[in-house]
Design an enzyme around this catalytic site. Sequence first.
Site, mmCIF file in Angstrom:
data_model
loop_
_atom_site.group_PDB
_atom_site.id
_atom_site.type_symbol
_atom_site.label_atom_id
_atom_site.label_comp_id
_atom_site.label_asym_id
_atom_site.label_seq_id
_atom_site.Cartn_x
_atom_site.Cartn_y
_atom_site.Cartn_z
ATOM 1 N N LYS A 9 0.171 1.451 -5.025
ATOM 2 C CA LYS A 9 0.147 2.420 -3.813
ATOM 3 C C LYS A 9 1.508 3.044 -3.664
ATOM 4 C CE LYS A 9 2.477 -0.189 -0.676
ATOM 5 N NZ LYS A 9 3.691 0.556 0.057
ATOM 6 N N ASP A 135 -0.946 -5.733 3.134
ATOM 7 C CA ASP A 135 -0.901 -4.483 2.288
ATOM 8 C C ASP A 135 -2.681 -5.003 1.501
ATOM 9 O OD1 ASP A 135 0.897 -2.778 3.037
ATOM 10 O OD2 ASP A 135 2.243 -3.663 1.151
#
Length: 288
Positions: A9, A135
């Site tokens: 990401k 996350d």
Amino acid sequence: MLHEKAPAKINLTLDVLGKRPDGYHEVEMIMTTVDLADRLSIAPAKDGKIRILSSDRYVPDDKRNLVWQAAELIRKKYGITSGVTFTLEKRIPVAAGLAGGSSDAAAALRGLNRLWGLGLSLGELAEIGADIGSDIPFCVHGGTSLATGRGEKLRHLPPPPNCWVILAKPDIGVSTADVYGRLDLKRMRHPDTPAMEAALRASDYEAMCRSVGNVLEPVTMDMHPEVAMLKNGMKRFGADTVLMSGSGPTVYGLVSSEARVPRIVNGLRGFCPEVHAVRMLGDGLPLD
């Protein structure tokens, strides 16, 4: 044997709103997945043990690994005694601000859900993952989301306009705890997260480039001047916008023109060991 993809990401924005009573920081950030991914193979083990075999010697193969923690947590939660062997092919740089470890753990949760026939929704897997890392809920779903709380509360957003993403990681390690520890909450320049959300909803590439921002970037640059040098180099070679992802040290540049990509990549490889040119992944798995 099952296989799961674990994409990296990047942060389009990363803002810190304050310190929480639980010791975490209250964040507001927009993240999106890119087409640089680890590959996780998952096979049952008859001896009841959790094993991790990795192509990267820097990846721990014990309980320090988030994949191991994800497997142990889901076994305890659902009373599973079966063992499992994970084979991890690493492509995402380690400790890079790209959520490689979190994405591997998310892939493990999705894969074990299938291997052991648990029938859990992505939302339930994300909730389990939140107990291990902030996350991981985002990585369970992928795609593009606004993340709030300590990062576990997600609101799905449209994917970014199509473009190239050039990732460059200098040969240094960064401690996320150290970066947050040096953050001055009173002197931060906050990114315009609503402007970024509006740019994504309008699929406006120029507005997206104008709206990137990361409050951790100045802190990491102060600790590691190489990050600032890398960012300046990427701008000089022709990226449309440049930002550090997460707590760093990886810097990414967005590029709309494919013709400019080789020049930027070749220029960066002169002084940066890890450079990747990838695309945005677009939409992720549905939030449920």
